[in-house]
Design a protein around this motif. Sequence first.
Motif, PDB file in Angstrom:
ATOM      1  N   PHE A  33     -22.780  84.027  23.684  1.00 27.97           N
ATOM      2  CA  PHE A  33     -23.871  84.629  24.460  1.00 27.97           C
ATOM      3  C   PHE A  33     -23.410  85.076  25.837  1.00 27.97           C
ATOM      4  O   PHE A  33     -23.642  86.218  26.259  1.00 27.97           O
ATOM      5  CB  PHE A  33     -25.007  83.615  24.569  1.00 27.97           C
ATOM      6  N   VAL A  34     -22.718  84.188  26.555  1.00 33.33           N
ATOM      7  CA  VAL A  34     -22.281  84.510  27.912  1.00 33.33           C
ATOM      8  C   VAL A  34     -21.178  85.563  27.890  1.00 33.33           C
ATOM      9  O   VAL A  34     -21.156  86.467  28.738  1.00 33.33           O
ATOM     10  CB  VAL A  34     -21.808  83.238  28.646  1.00 33.33           C
ATOM     11  N   PHE A  35     -20.266  85.472  26.934  1.00 29.99           N
ATOM     12  CA  PHE A  35     -19.181  86.449  26.859  1.00 29.99           C
ATOM     13  C   PHE A  35     -19.747  87.857  26.677  1.00 29.99           C
ATOM     14  O   PHE A  35     -19.307  88.806  27.335  1.00 29.99           O
ATOM     15  CB  PHE A  35     -18.243  86.106  25.695  1.00 29.99           C
ATOM     16  N   ALA A  36     -20.729  87.998  25.780  1.00 27.49           N
ATOM     17  CA  ALA A  36     -21.314  89.319  25.535  1.00 27.49           C
ATOM     18  C   ALA A  36     -22.179  89.775  26.706  1.00 27.49           C
ATOM     19  O   ALA A  36     -22.111  90.935  27.141  1.00 27.49           O
ATOM     20  CB  ALA A  36     -22.143  89.295  24.251  1.00 27.49           C
ATOM     21  N   GLY A  37     -23.008  88.876  27.238  1.00 28.91           N
ATOM     22  CA  GLY A  37     -23.916  89.256  28.317  1.00 28.91           C
ATOM     23  C   GLY A  37     -23.191  89.550  29.620  1.00 28.91           C
ATOM     24  O   GLY A  37     -23.356  90.623  30.218  1.00 28.91           O
ATOM     25  N   GLU A  38     -22.375  88.605  30.072  1.00 29.98           N
ATOM     26  CA  GLU A  38     -21.623  88.804  31.314  1.00 29.98           C
ATOM     27  C   GLU A  38     -20.605  89.925  31.148  1.00 29.98           C
ATOM     28  O   GLU A  38     -20.411  90.753  32.048  1.00 29.98           O
ATOM     29  CB  GLU A  38     -20.908  87.495  31.690  1.00 29.98           C
ATOM     30  N   GLY A  39     -19.977  89.959  29.987  1.00 30.46           N
ATOM     31  CA  GLY A  39     -18.963  90.993  29.746  1.00 30.46           C
ATOM     32  C   GLY A  39     -19.539  92.393  29.738  1.00 30.46           C
ATOM     33  O   GLY A  39     -18.880  93.347  30.179  1.00 30.46           O
ATOM     34  N   SER A  40     -20.776  92.537  29.256  1.00 36.59           N
ATOM     35  CA  SER A  40     -21.387  93.869  29.249  1.00 36.59           C
ATOM     36  C   SER A  40     -21.593  94.385  30.664  1.00 36.59           C
ATOM     37  O   SER A  40     -21.424  95.589  30.934  1.00 36.59           O
ATOM     38  CB  SER A  40     -22.723  93.832  28.502  1.00 36.59           C
ATOM     39  N   GLY A  41     -21.951  93.500  31.581  1.00 32.97           N
ATOM     40  CA  GLY A  41     -22.102  93.910  32.976  1.00 32.97           C
ATOM     41  C   GLY A  41     -20.786  94.315  33.596  1.00 32.97           C
ATOM     42  O   GLY A  41     -20.717  95.294  34.360  1.00 32.97           O
ATOM     43  N   MET A  42     -19.724  93.583  33.265  1.00 30.41           N
ATOM     44  CA  MET A  42     -18.401  93.925  33.779  1.00 30.41           C
ATOM     45  C   MET A  42     -17.929  95.266  33.220  1.00 30.41           C
ATOM     46  O   MET A  42     -17.354  96.088  33.934  1.00 30.41           O
ATOM     47  CB  MET A  42     -17.415  92.807  33.424  1.00 30.41           C
ATOM     48  N   ALA A  43     -18.191  95.499  31.928  1.00 21.69           N
ATOM     49  CA  ALA A  43     -17.798  96.770  31.311  1.00 21.69           C
ATOM     50  C   ALA A  43     -18.559  97.935  31.928  1.00 21.69           C
ATOM     51  O   ALA A  43     -17.985  99.009  32.176  1.00 21.69           O
ATOM     52  CB  ALA A  43     -18.053  96.704  29.803  1.00 21.69           C
ATOM     53  N   TYR A  44     -19.848  97.728  32.192  1.00 19.36           N
ATOM     54  CA  TYR A  44     -20.649  98.789  32.804  1.00 19.36           C
ATOM     55  C   TYR A  44     -20.105  99.145  34.182  1.00 19.36           C
ATOM     56  O   TYR A  44     -20.016 100.325  34.547  1.00 19.36           O
ATOM     57  CB  TYR A  44     -22.108  98.348  32.901  1.00 19.36           C
ATOM     58  N   SER A  45     -19.745  98.106  34.945  1.00 21.30           N
ATOM     59  CA  SER A  45     -19.202  98.345  36.284  1.00 21.30           C
ATOM     60  C   SER A  45     -17.903  99.142  36.210  1.00 21.30           C
ATOM     61  O   SER A  45     -17.659 100.036  37.031  1.00 21.30           O
ATOM     62  CB  SER A  45     -18.953  97.009  36.991  1.00 21.30           C
ATOM     63  N   LEU A  47     -16.955 101.249  33.877  1.00 19.35           N
ATOM     64  CA  LEU A  47     -17.164 102.606  33.380  1.00 19.35           C
ATOM     65  C   LEU A  47     -17.893 103.503  34.370  1.00 19.35           C
ATOM     66  O   LEU A  47     -17.701 104.717  34.390  1.00 19.35           O
ATOM     67  CB  LEU A  47     -17.944 102.569  32.063  1.00 19.35           C
ATOM     68  N   THR A  48     -18.765 102.920  35.186  1.00 18.79           N
ATOM     69  CA  THR A  48     -19.607 103.738  36.060  1.00 18.79           C
ATOM     70  C   THR A  48     -19.239 103.653  37.528  1.00 18.79           C
ATOM     71  O   THR A  48     -19.638 104.499  38.331  1.00 18.79           O
ATOM     72  CB  THR A  48     -21.085 103.329  35.911  1.00 18.79           C
ATOM     73  N   TYR A  49     -18.561 102.584  37.931  1.00 15.95           N
ATOM     74  CA  TYR A  49     -18.159 102.377  39.316  1.00 15.95           C
ATOM     75  C   TYR A  49     -19.354 102.195  40.266  1.00 15.95           C
ATOM     76  O   TYR A  49     -19.192 102.218  41.476  1.00 15.95           O
ATOM     77  CB  TYR A  49     -17.288 103.538  39.837  1.00 15.95           C
ATOM     78  N   ASP A  50     -20.540 102.019  39.696  1.00 17.26           N
ATOM     79  CA  ASP A  50     -21.688 101.812  40.584  1.00 17.26           C
ATOM     80  C   ASP A  50     -22.354 100.464  40.346  1.00 17.26           C
ATOM     81  O   ASP A  50     -23.403 100.181  40.916  1.00 17.26           O
ATOM     82  CB  ASP A  50     -22.718 102.940  40.434  1.00 17.26           C
ATOM     83  N   GLY A  51     -21.743  99.623  39.523  1.00 12.34           N
ATOM     84  CA  GLY A  51     -22.246  98.274  39.319  1.00 12.34           C
ATOM     85  C   GLY A  51     -23.491  98.224  38.467  1.00 12.34           C
ATOM     86  O   GLY A  51     -24.138  99.248  38.209  1.00 12.34           O
ATOM     87  N   PRO A  52     -23.835  97.009  38.006  1.00  9.49           N
ATOM     88  CA  PRO A  52     -25.009  96.850  37.146  1.00  9.49           C
ATOM     89  C   PRO A  52     -26.332  96.922  37.891  1.00  9.49           C
ATOM     90  O   PRO A  52     -27.388  96.935  37.268  1.00  9.49           O
ATOM     91  CB  PRO A  52     -24.794  95.452  36.536  1.00  9.49           C
ATOM     92  N   GLY A  53     -26.296  96.979  39.240  1.00 10.45           N
ATOM     93  CA  GLY A  53     -27.530  96.986  40.015  1.00 10.45           C
ATOM     94  C   GLY A  53     -28.178  98.347  40.083  1.00 10.45           C
ATOM     95  O   GLY A  53     -28.540  98.819  41.166  1.00 10.45           O
ATOM     96  N   THR A  54     -28.312  99.018  38.973  1.00  8.20           N
ATOM     97  CA  THR A  54     -28.952 100.322  38.878  1.00  8.20           C
ATOM     98  C   THR A  54     -29.955 100.271  37.726  1.00  8.20           C
ATOM     99  O   THR A  54     -29.892  99.368  36.891  1.00  8.20           O
ATOM    100  CB  THR A  54     -27.918 101.425  38.601  1.00  8.20           C
ATOM    101  N   PRO A  55     -30.879 101.227  37.653  1.00  9.10           N
ATOM    102  CA  PRO A  55     -31.818 101.216  36.523  1.00  9.10           C
ATOM    103  C   PRO A  55     -31.116 101.203  35.177  1.00  9.10           C
ATOM    104  O   PRO A  55     -31.495 100.451  34.267  1.00  9.10           O
ATOM    105  CB  PRO A  55     -32.619 102.506  36.731  1.00  9.10           C
ATOM    106  N   ALA A  56     -30.085 102.026  35.033  1.00 11.57           N
ATOM    107  CA  ALA A  56     -29.363 102.050  33.757  1.00 11.57           C
ATOM    108  C   ALA A  56     -28.657 100.725  33.503  1.00 11.57           C
ATOM    109  O   ALA A  56     -28.619 100.229  32.373  1.00 11.57           O
ATOM    110  CB  ALA A  56     -28.343 103.194  33.756  1.00 11.57           C
ATOM    111  N   GLY A  57     -28.098 100.140  34.560  1.00 16.72           N
ATOM    112  CA  GLY A  57     -27.433  98.850  34.416  1.00 16.72           C
ATOM    113  C   GLY A  57     -28.405  97.751  34.030  1.00 16.72           C
ATOM    114  O   GLY A  57     -28.065  96.849  33.254  1.00 16.72           O
TER     115      GLY A  57
END
Length: 250
Positions: A33-45, A47-57
């Motif tokens: 659970f944590v690997f997928a959840g936390e890892g998805s936020g790291m992957a988003y960051s 790929l986008t360079y704007d971090g998960p703190g966005t509506p899309a994130g």
Amino acid sequence: MPLYRIAVGTPGEASHPDTLKAGLAEFISTFIFVFAGEGSGMAYSKLTYDGPGTPAGLIMASIAYAFALFVAVCISANISGGHVNPAVTFASFVGGNISFLSAIVYWVGQLVGAVVACLLLQYATGGMETPAFGLSANVTIGNALVLEMVMTFGLVYTVYATAVDPKKGNIGMLAPMAIGMIVGANILVGGAFDGASMNPAVCFGPAVVSGTWTHHWVYWVGPFLGAAFAALIYDNIFIGEHEQLPVTDY
């Protein structure tokens, strides 16, 4: 609430094979659970360079955690009950469905699983930071406590209604999906304010690996209080009297 529903457990219970298997199941499911959840936020960051703190994130996090929790509950439900969350385990203890000694084994499994997941994420991503949970600007400790209490109340109430209630009937088949969906929905509510944890293990792993402990206690107190309220209300009003936990010869 009758005190007989709360059980400490017998001396050998924590080392009984069934309890250890349940603890291992919680370790594996929380790790996934944590690997997928936390890892998805790291992957988003990345790929986008704007971090998960966005509506899309935020939407991404909601979907990732919901899907991951659905699977994590499914794979451990028949072994440990599929708690995947120290607050859910605490609610189960308060409701008289698990002893305190067994709960400790569950907690150890959940917390270690979260830490191992974050350590492996940091290594596998070439040293990327595993972002710890924290409060957004203009969000006070009181705000975050209420958010975590209310969101965890909704989560644990869903757990009781779909997985614990002996009258649940066929709705029990939908329990993992319902549990995952309420977590995903709550992330859409609270993610922008305090990260929407509802799960101390999810916060503990990143905090250990990153060394960031600011306001960490909020993510324990809020979920535990919300979980206890949900357990007491559902157990006493909607379940009522049930059998005492069996006394074993462990």
